[in-house]
Design a protein around this motif. Structure first.
Motif, PDB file in Angstrom:
ATOM      1  N   GLN A   1      -4.797   1.488  -7.684  1.00 38.29           N
ATOM      2  CA  GLN A   1      -3.587   2.257  -8.018  1.00 38.29           C
ATOM      3  C   GLN A   1      -3.403   2.331  -9.528  1.00 38.29           C
ATOM      4  O   GLN A   1      -3.048   3.381 -10.061  1.00 38.29           O
ATOM      5  CB  GLN A   1      -2.357   1.619  -7.362  1.00 38.29           C
ATOM      6  N   TRP A   2      -3.670   1.227 -10.218  1.00 36.22           N
ATOM      7  CA  TRP A   2      -3.554   1.211 -11.667  1.00 36.22           C
ATOM      8  C   TRP A   2      -4.551   2.193 -12.281  1.00 36.22           C
ATOM      9  O   TRP A   2      -4.206   2.954 -13.192  1.00 36.22           O
ATOM     10  CB  TRP A   2      -3.783  -0.204 -12.195  1.00 36.22           C
ATOM     11  N   LEU A   3      -5.786   2.174 -11.780  1.00 28.68           N
ATOM     12  CA  LEU A   3      -6.799   3.112 -12.289  1.00 28.68           C
ATOM     13  C   LEU A   3      -6.388   4.569 -12.048  1.00 28.68           C
ATOM     14  O   LEU A   3      -6.610   5.423 -12.923  1.00 28.68           O
ATOM     15  CB  LEU A   3      -8.153   2.840 -11.634  1.00 28.68           C
TER      16      LEU A   3
ATOM     17  N   LEU B   1      -6.086   3.999   4.902  1.00 27.01           N
ATOM     18  CA  LEU B   1      -7.494   3.885   5.289  1.00 27.01           C
ATOM     19  C   LEU B   1      -8.228   2.966   4.310  1.00 27.01           C
ATOM     20  O   LEU B   1      -9.002   2.097   4.723  1.00 27.01           O
ATOM     21  CB  LEU B   1      -8.153   5.265   5.341  1.00 27.01           C
ATOM     22  N   CYS B   2      -7.977   3.164   3.031  1.00 30.67           N
ATOM     23  CA  CYS B   2      -8.580   2.311   2.008  1.00 30.67           C
ATOM     24  C   CYS B   2      -8.162   0.852   2.228  1.00 30.67           C
ATOM     25  O   CYS B   2      -8.995  -0.064   2.163  1.00 30.67           O
ATOM     26  CB  CYS B   2      -8.169   2.801   0.623  1.00 30.67           C
ATOM     27  N   ALA B   3      -6.884   0.629   2.504  1.00 32.57           N
ATOM     28  CA  ALA B   3      -6.372  -0.722   2.757  1.00 32.57           C
ATOM     29  C   ALA B   3      -7.060  -1.335   3.976  1.00 32.57           C
ATOM     30  O   ALA B   3      -7.465  -2.510   3.950  1.00 32.57           O
ATOM     31  CB  ALA B   3      -4.862  -0.679   2.969  1.00 32.57           C
ATOM     32  N   PHE B   4      -7.205  -0.548   5.028  1.00 26.25           N
ATOM     33  CA  PHE B   4      -7.855  -1.009   6.252  1.00 26.25           C
ATOM     34  C   PHE B   4      -9.296  -1.440   5.959  1.00 26.25           C
ATOM     35  O   PHE B   4      -9.725  -2.528   6.348  1.00 26.25           O
ATOM     36  CB  PHE B   4      -7.828   0.099   7.307  1.00 26.25           C
ATOM     37  N   LEU B   5     -10.035  -0.577   5.257  1.00 23.50           N
ATOM     38  CA  LEU B   5     -11.440  -0.868   4.962  1.00 23.50           C
ATOM     39  C   LEU B   5     -11.583  -2.095   4.058  1.00 23.50           C
ATOM     40  O   LEU B   5     -12.459  -2.935   4.288  1.00 23.50           O
ATOM     41  CB  LEU B   5     -12.107   0.354   4.334  1.00 23.50           C
TER      42      LEU B   5
ATOM     43  N   ILE C   1      -4.820 -11.011   0.485  1.00 21.52           N
ATOM     44  CA  ILE C   1      -4.549 -11.108  -0.959  1.00 21.52           C
ATOM     45  C   ILE C   1      -5.661 -10.431  -1.756  1.00 21.52           C
ATOM     46  O   ILE C   1      -5.381  -9.682  -2.703  1.00 21.52           O
ATOM     47  CB  ILE C   1      -4.340 -12.579  -1.370  1.00 21.52           C
ATOM     48  N   TYR C   2      -6.914 -10.651  -1.372  1.00 17.50           N
ATOM     49  CA  TYR C   2      -8.030  -9.964  -2.038  1.00 17.50           C
ATOM     50  C   TYR C   2      -7.861  -8.446  -1.911  1.00 17.50           C
ATOM     51  O   TYR C   2      -8.049  -7.707  -2.887  1.00 17.50           O
ATOM     52  CB  TYR C   2      -9.362 -10.387  -1.422  1.00 17.50           C
ATOM     53  N   ALA C   3      -7.551  -7.975  -0.708  1.00 16.60           N
ATOM     54  CA  ALA C   3      -7.392  -6.531  -0.490  1.00 16.60           C
ATOM     55  C   ALA C   3      -6.249  -5.982  -1.340  1.00 16.60           C
ATOM     56  O   ALA C   3      -6.368  -4.900  -1.936  1.00 16.60           O
ATOM     57  CB  ALA C   3      -7.153  -6.242   0.996  1.00 16.60           C
ATOM     58  N   ILE C   4      -5.145  -6.715  -1.419  1.00 14.10           N
ATOM     59  CA  ILE C   4      -3.995  -6.273  -2.218  1.00 14.10           C
ATOM     60  C   ILE C   4      -4.369  -6.195  -3.691  1.00 14.10           C
ATOM     61  O   ILE C   4      -4.008  -5.231  -4.378  1.00 14.10           O
ATOM     62  CB  ILE C   4      -2.781  -7.214  -1.990  1.00 14.10           C
TER      63      ILE C   4
ATOM     64  N   THR D   1       0.840  -1.194   0.000  1.00 15.41           N
ATOM     65  CA  THR D   1       0.000   0.000   0.000  1.00 15.41           C
ATOM     66  C   THR D   1       0.877   1.247   0.000  1.00 15.41           C
ATOM     67  O   THR D   1       1.821   1.330   0.783  1.00 15.41           O
ATOM     68  CB  THR D   1      -0.906   0.004   1.252  1.00 15.41           C
ATOM     69  N   PRO D   2       0.573   2.222  -0.864  1.00 23.16           N
ATOM     70  CA  PRO D   2       1.333   3.483  -0.833  1.00 23.16           C
ATOM     71  C   PRO D   2       1.280   4.120   0.559  1.00 23.16           C
ATOM     72  O   PRO D   2       0.270   4.030   1.263  1.00 23.16           O
ATOM     73  CB  PRO D   2       0.624   4.363  -1.867  1.00 23.16           C
ATOM     74  N   ALA D   3       2.354   4.767   0.917  1.00 22.57           N
ATOM     75  CA  ALA D   3       2.482   5.362   2.255  1.00 22.57           C
ATOM     76  C   ALA D   3       1.767   6.710   2.329  1.00 22.57           C
ATOM     77  O   ALA D   3       2.396   7.769   2.255  1.00 22.57           O
ATOM     78  CB  ALA D   3       3.950   5.502   2.635  1.00 22.57           C
ATOM     79  N   SER D   4       0.455   6.658   2.458  1.00 19.14           N
ATOM     80  CA  SER D   4      -0.340   7.865   2.708  1.00 19.14           C
ATOM     81  C   SER D   4      -1.550   7.446   3.524  1.00 19.14           C
ATOM     82  O   SER D   4      -2.017   6.304   3.414  1.00 19.14           O
ATOM     83  CB  SER D   4      -0.781   8.535   1.403  1.00 19.14           C
ATOM     84  N   TRP D   5      -2.054   8.356   4.325  1.00 20.85           N
ATOM     85  CA  TRP D   5      -3.150   7.985   5.216  1.00 20.85           C
ATOM     86  C   TRP D   5      -4.397   7.573   4.429  1.00 20.85           C
ATOM     87  O   TRP D   5      -5.145   6.722   4.883  1.00 20.85           O
ATOM     88  CB  TRP D   5      -3.438   9.082   6.237  1.00 20.85           C
ATOM     89  N   THR D   6      -4.622   8.177   3.261  1.00 17.64           N
ATOM     90  CA  THR D   6      -5.816   7.817   2.482  1.00 17.64           C
ATOM     91  C   THR D   6      -5.709   6.385   1.940  1.00 17.64           C
ATOM     92  O   THR D   6      -6.689   5.639   1.971  1.00 17.64           O
ATOM     93  CB  THR D   6      -6.065   8.811   1.334  1.00 17.64           C
TER      94      THR D   6
END
Length: 163
Positions: free
Chosen positions: A156-158, A107-111, A146-149, A99-104
């Motif tokens: 990220q691609w989009l 947060l997206c990764a967490f959710l 793995i699903y989350a990744i 996950t890119p190192a930013s809070w947004t």
């Protein structure tokens, strides 16, 4: 008979302490969410180490989780007791690694991770029912990670395509 874990249980065995996420699994509501949050400072510590070592360390924590979760589950009387959150901790550390190192993004990764961990889409739910013990506890969260990744990589691609 199922044991309801408390601070005494947490401190009665090193496996309990780690499997219950240093106490985060004792949260009265949503212990998996609190366990996932406990991964963030641990991942912060991991960031202090060379990046080339991150996946090896996360893999070692996964393998360590198999006996830790097995011992705690056996002593609680339920293989995948809700208070066992080592699986969430290790799996979310893996998600953060991608996950890119930013809070947004975090947060997206967490959710996303919590969504897949709770929802258990195919084949996670089937494996969760069929694979037991410490490996089963760790496996379903690894698959949710793995699903989350995959979704995070797609997002990220989009984002890259729109610029």
């Amino acid at each position: 008979m199922t044991t309801s874990p408390d601070k005494h249980f947490l401190l009665s065995h090193p496996a309990h302490f780690f499997a219950l996420g240093f106490g985060s699994g004792l949260a009265p509501k949503a212990p998996g969410t609190f366990g996932t949050l406990a991964a963030i400072p641990l991942f912060g510590l991991l960031l202090l180490l060379p990046e080339t070592s991150h996946c090896f360390i996360i893999a070692a924590l996964f393998l360590l989780g198999i006996p830790l979760c097995h011992i705690a589950g056996a002593n609680l009387g339920v293989s995948d007791h809700g208070s066992i959150v080592w699986d969430e901790i290790v799996a979310f550390m893996l998600v953060l690694e991608f996950t890119p190192a930013s809070w947004t993004w975090w947060l997206c990764a967490f959710l996303l991770f919590r969504l897949f961990d709770i929802w258990k889409p195919f084949p996670i739910r089937i494996l969760d029912r069929k694979v037991h013990g410490g490996f089963g506890v760790m496996l379903d969260d690894l698959l949710a990670a793995i699903y989350a990744i995959i979704v995070l990589e797609g997002l990220q691609w989009l984002m890259m395509q729109s610029f």
